[in-house]
Enzyme design. Structure first.
Site, PDB file in Angstrom:
ATOM      1  N   CYS A  75       0.802  -1.234   0.000  1.00  0.00           N
ATOM      2  CA  CYS A  75       0.000   0.000   0.000  1.00  0.00           C
ATOM      3  C   CYS A  75       0.837   1.286   0.000  1.00  0.00           C
ATOM      4  O   CYS A  75       0.655   2.125  -0.891  1.00  0.00           O
ATOM      5  CB  CYS A  75      -0.984   0.020   1.159  1.00  0.00           C
ATOM      6  SG  CYS A  75      -1.492  -1.569   1.791  1.00  0.00           S
ATOM      7  N   ARG A 106       6.796 -10.704   6.026  1.00  0.00           N
ATOM      8  CA  ARG A 106       6.242 -10.448   7.352  1.00  0.00           C
ATOM      9  C   ARG A 106       6.902 -11.389   8.341  1.00  0.00           C
ATOM     10  O   ARG A 106       7.005 -12.586   8.082  1.00  0.00           O
ATOM     11  CB  ARG A 106       4.715 -10.645   7.358  1.00  0.00           C
ATOM     12  CG  ARG A 106       4.016  -9.611   6.520  1.00  0.00           C
ATOM     13  CD  ARG A 106       2.504  -9.742   6.540  1.00  0.00           C
ATOM     14  NE  ARG A 106       1.955  -8.852   5.514  1.00  0.00           N
ATOM     15  CZ  ARG A 106       0.687  -8.845   5.126  1.00  0.00           C
ATOM     16  NH1 ARG A 106      -0.169  -9.674   5.696  1.00  0.00           N
ATOM     17  NH2 ARG A 106       0.266  -8.020   4.187  1.00  0.00           N
ATOM     18  N   GLN A 154       1.248 -11.308  -3.423  1.00  0.00           N
ATOM     19  CA  GLN A 154      -0.208 -11.258  -3.498  1.00  0.00           C
ATOM     20  C   GLN A 154      -0.644 -10.749  -4.864  1.00  0.00           C
ATOM     21  O   GLN A 154       0.121 -10.101  -5.553  1.00  0.00           O
ATOM     22  CB  GLN A 154      -0.757 -10.288  -2.450  1.00  0.00           C
ATOM     23  CG  GLN A 154      -0.590 -10.734  -1.030  1.00  0.00           C
ATOM     24  CD  GLN A 154      -1.195  -9.731  -0.072  1.00  0.00           C
ATOM     25  OE1 GLN A 154      -1.057  -8.531  -0.248  1.00  0.00           O
ATOM     26  NE2 GLN A 154      -1.871 -10.227   0.935  1.00  0.00           N
ATOM     27  N   ASP A 204      -2.194  -8.218  -5.229  1.00  0.00           N
ATOM     28  CA  ASP A 204      -2.569  -7.065  -4.421  1.00  0.00           C
ATOM     29  C   ASP A 204      -2.858  -5.878  -5.329  1.00  0.00           C
ATOM     30  O   ASP A 204      -2.132  -5.632  -6.275  1.00  0.00           O
ATOM     31  CB  ASP A 204      -1.361  -6.764  -3.538  1.00  0.00           C
ATOM     32  CG  ASP A 204      -1.668  -5.788  -2.442  1.00  0.00           C
ATOM     33  OD1 ASP A 204      -2.852  -5.583  -2.158  1.00  0.00           O
ATOM     34  OD2 ASP A 204      -0.708  -5.247  -1.886  1.00  0.00           O
ATOM     35  N   HIS A 224      -4.570  -1.631  -5.448  1.00  0.00           N
ATOM     36  CA  HIS A 224      -5.158  -0.452  -4.821  1.00  0.00           C
ATOM     37  C   HIS A 224      -5.840   0.370  -5.892  1.00  0.00           C
ATOM     38  O   HIS A 224      -5.219   0.707  -6.902  1.00  0.00           O
ATOM     39  CB  HIS A 224      -4.081   0.349  -4.091  1.00  0.00           C
ATOM     40  CG  HIS A 224      -3.491  -0.424  -2.958  1.00  0.00           C
ATOM     41  ND1 HIS A 224      -2.358  -1.183  -3.096  1.00  0.00           N
ATOM     42  CD2 HIS A 224      -3.942  -0.626  -1.689  1.00  0.00           C
ATOM     43  CE1 HIS A 224      -2.123  -1.794  -1.940  1.00  0.00           C
ATOM     44  NE2 HIS A 224      -3.065  -1.480  -1.082  1.00  0.00           N
ATOM     45  N   LYS A 280     -15.639  -2.944   4.916  1.00  0.00           N
ATOM     46  CA  LYS A 280     -15.008  -3.904   4.015  1.00  0.00           C
ATOM     47  C   LYS A 280     -15.956  -5.042   3.674  1.00  0.00           C
ATOM     48  O   LYS A 280     -16.954  -5.259   4.363  1.00  0.00           O
ATOM     49  CB  LYS A 280     -13.733  -4.468   4.632  1.00  0.00           C
ATOM     50  CG  LYS A 280     -13.992  -5.236   5.921  1.00  0.00           C
ATOM     51  CD  LYS A 280     -12.731  -5.903   6.433  1.00  0.00           C
ATOM     52  CE  LYS A 280     -13.024  -6.640   7.730  1.00  0.00           C
ATOM     53  NZ  LYS A 280     -11.952  -7.486   8.189  1.00  0.00           N
ATOM     54  N   HIS A 292      -8.352  -1.053  -1.008  1.00  0.00           N
ATOM     55  CA  HIS A 292      -7.376  -2.153  -0.990  1.00  0.00           C
ATOM     56  C   HIS A 292      -8.144  -3.393  -1.400  1.00  0.00           C
ATOM     57  O   HIS A 292      -9.227  -3.633  -0.874  1.00  0.00           O
ATOM     58  CB  HIS A 292      -6.843  -2.445   0.407  1.00  0.00           C
ATOM     59  CG  HIS A 292      -6.284  -1.272   1.148  1.00  0.00           C
ATOM     60  ND1 HIS A 292      -4.945  -1.086   1.303  1.00  0.00           N
ATOM     61  CD2 HIS A 292      -6.884  -0.240   1.787  1.00  0.00           C
ATOM     62  CE1 HIS A 292      -4.747   0.015   2.030  1.00  0.00           C
ATOM     63  NE2 HIS A 292      -5.910   0.542   2.336  1.00  0.00           N
TER      64      HIS A 292
HETATM   65 ZN   LIG Z   1      -3.347  -2.270   0.721  1.00  0.00          ZN
END
Ligand SMILES: [Zn+2]
Ligand SMILES: [Zn+2]
Length: 660
Positions: free
Chosen positions: A340, A369, A387, A389, A391, A470, A516
């Protein structure tokens, strides 16, 4: 006597004397309800049926149909377990015995570790106690008296628990089964009214444990078990456990040569050749889905100055999960745990007009992580992962449209894997950031988007993050386990933190909203789910090796190689088994490797320019020209997992929440 008014879920109310136990309310409604009653919810709080009602109140009777029932039932079974253990093994010290998503456990300090025969004896003792239908009784003890009692019995752990959990209280609750000689435990409760309510349970395993999970504390023995309201549900669950063992991705990953781990890189995967093909197929599939959906793939740095994490808030809230790096100029740096903040910096690097929005960045670079080594497990809990992932930077009025597009993407992707799914919407929590009106507007848009996409969903009231509502999605795998994967998370906070803006039609600066979102989530974890979902037998489009050419004898090798080369050139992932082994042996090996198609070639095939096709699931399919095989393979690849979607429907009784 003082009368109070009790309101029932249907809105009706009745007047009873103060001090009436909640059980009498159930009895007053119907004898059947009283028989089915396990506990009650009084003014929103779960209590025992013996709980006396002291003031005007609302009451809902909990039966095995109630959402809170299974946990209560399993925790009560944990007490039954402790009662059996302390009766069979005098001198045992009891720790804690919570319910879990899959059942329950109880930790004990015992003179010697449990052996399998112990489990059988303990389970039999539990059944005996259940048959006697012994009452669970809540007793209020003076706090000091309870501490002295457990101390004298040699149960210092209970004394410690009382100290920690009841500070400032004069009285504490202790629960007996039958009487305190049979079993007594300090517990806040509540429990089922008697052991006879516990109908179907099974002890599963033991393991080493430590008091409070800390290896510096006393070593303990943990007994795991599970409990259901019916033998049928219990049996279905036990079958599922067996099936899950057979499908365990760690076992199949090794057998199929997909990946491995090494102690010098804990939580980071070594992808073997076949595993890498699988990984890249999945990663490229997501690219192919996202590109036409208006996403821009970006690559942002892996290592950032801690200043970034201070800005994003991760430094104060998430640092213990981040890998820190000392760089040459002695600035503290960190490997990114998420994409992010990098995307915010990229977004903010140029000015944006409202005409460009939504802007959608997606990224597959590795994240790190620092998960505790004790929780690392196969591909499901790792330290390094990537991911799908993304945005999305949107104007507030675009939220609804964008979320609808996202939901449709989720539907499409899970459809391709034959994974049924459910959605839940989480709304504004009490400790939220920002105006309530902004939240309600966002929630309305999310609901409307879910409705337009024709998706049924649950609502988790007040369960949103403090910075926005969410939608989470759970997929159900082929054996009925649920896995949380996709998430769509609105964020009003980080655009403020990073001073993100766009120039509106009014020529003024405005704040975008960030969404996200991930669909498969971590590729590593999703591959684990897929391996177990398909039991390693991937559909053709995902299979690392899609077909293997099996020559019957050495003299067919040249023809076999030409078949392989032709198929490779056509883009199929094909291998050739050149070993001097009997054809049946080769077929069996390919079958064990779960290769979708085996192409057997001998004299006749070489003469005719054909292959004899064997499919992994359907056996002998007869002779086929190479072009015809290619055409049908291509069609099957095009279909992806939709064909297997039919067989992947979970049977209803097996659906349980899996640990995630
Ligand atoms: Zn994010
Ligand atoms: Zn308890």
């Amino acid at each position: 006597m003082n009368q109070i008014s009790v309101t029932l879920p249907d809105g009706s109310s009745r007047t009873v004397p103060a001090g009436t136990p909640v059980r009498d309310i159930a009895e007053g409604i119907s004898p059947n309800l009283a028989r089915a009653a396990l506990a009650a919810v009084v003014d929103g709080k779960l209590v025992d049926l013996t709980c006396p009602l002291q003031q005007d109140t609302s009451v809902r009777i909990v039966t095995d149909k109630s959402p809170e029932a299974l946990q209560l039932y399993r925790h009560s079974t944990a007490h039954l377990l402790a009662a059996a253990v302390t009766n069979l093994f005098p001198g045992t010290q009891c720790g804690i015995g919570p319910a879990t998503d899959e059942g329950f456990f109880y930790d004990f300090i015992v003179p010697r570790p449990f052996v399998p025969e112990d489990l059988e004896a303990i389970e039999n003792k539990m059944k005996e106690l259940a048959q006697q239908d012994l009452p669970y009784e809540r007793q209020m003890w003076a706090r000091e008296e309870a501490k002295a009692f457990f101390a004298k019995r040699g149960e210092p752990l209970k004394v410690q628990l009382i100290d920690e959990k009841t500070e400032g209280q004069k009285e504490v609750s202790c629960y007996t089964i039958k009487d305190k000689e049979t079993f007594i435990d300090f517990c806040v409760g509540p429990h089922v009214p008697s052991t006879g309510k516990l109908k179907a349970f099974k002890l599963l395993s033991t393991s080493n444990a430590y008091w409070k999970g800390d290896a510096r504390n006393a070593p303990m023995q943990r007994i795991y078990g599970t409990a259901f309201f019916s033998e049928k549900d219990l049996k279905a669950h036990l079958t599922q456990i067996e099936e899950a063992k057979r499908r365990d991705h760690r076992k199949l990953g090794r057998e199929l040569g997909l990946f491995t781990f090494h102690q010098w890189a804990p939580g980071a995967t070594f992808w073997d050749g076949k595993g890498t093909v699988l990984y890249n197929t999945l990663a490229n599939y997501m690219r192919d889905v996202l590109f036409p959906a208006g996403y821009v793939e970006v690559k942002t740095p892996l290592i950032y100055n801690k200043a970034l994490w201070e800005r994003s808030g991760h430094w104060s809230h998430y640092r213990q999960n981040m890998f820190l790096i000392e760089s040459a100029d002695e600035e503290t740096m960190s490997l990114k745990p998420m994409n992010c903040p990098g995307h915010y910096l990229l977004y903010a690097s140029t000015t944006h007009s409202y005409k460009e929005l939504p802007i959608r960045f997606h990224e597959q670079t590795p994240l790190h992580r620092n998960e505790a080594s004790g929780v690392l497990s196969g591909l499901t809990r790792v330290r390094q992962f990537s991911q799908d992932d993304a945005h999305c930077f949107v104007m507030p009025e675009q939220i609804g449209d964008e979320v609808e597009r996202l939901i449709r993407l989720v539907q499409r992707v899970y459809g391709d894997f034959g994974l049924p799914f459910t959605a839940k919407l989480s709304t504004m929590p009490d400790d939220h950031l920002g105006e309530e009106a902004t939240w309600r507007h966002a929630e309305d848009q999310l609901r409307a988007a879910l409705d337009r996409a024709g998706l049924a969903y649950d609502v988790n009231e007040k369960d949103g993050a403090f910075y926005g509502p969410k939608i989470d999605f759970d997929v159900t795998d082929a054996i009925g386990r649920k896995w949380q994967c996709a998430t769509i998370q609105l964020d009003y906070m980080q655009p403020e933190n990073f001073d993100l803006k766009y120039i509106g039609a009014d020529n003024a600066e405005h704040r975008p909203v960030v969404i996200h979102r991930a669909i498969v989530g971590s590729f590593e974890r999703f591959i684990a789910i897929l391996i177990e979902h398909y039991a390693g037998a991937f559909p053709l489009w995902l299979a690392p090796v899609q077909a293997i050419v099996l020559p019957i004898s050495d003299r067919h090798l040249a023809y076999a190689a030409s078949v392989r080369d032709k198929l490779l050139a056509a883009g199929l992932r094909v291998e050739l088994d050149e070993r001097q082994e009997k054809i049946n042996f080769k077929i069996r090996e390919a079958q064990l490797q779960k290769v979708p198609y085996m192409l057997v070639v001998g004299d006749r095939e070489a003469a005719d320019g054909t292959v004899s096709v064997r499919s992994r699931t359907g056996g002998d399919q007869g002779a086929s020209s190479i072009d015809a095989f290619l055409a049908s393979a291509r069609e099957e690849i095009e279909h992806k997992g939709k064909l297997s979607a039919i067989s992947a429907q979970p049977s209803e009784a097996q659906s349980v929440v899996a640990e995630s």
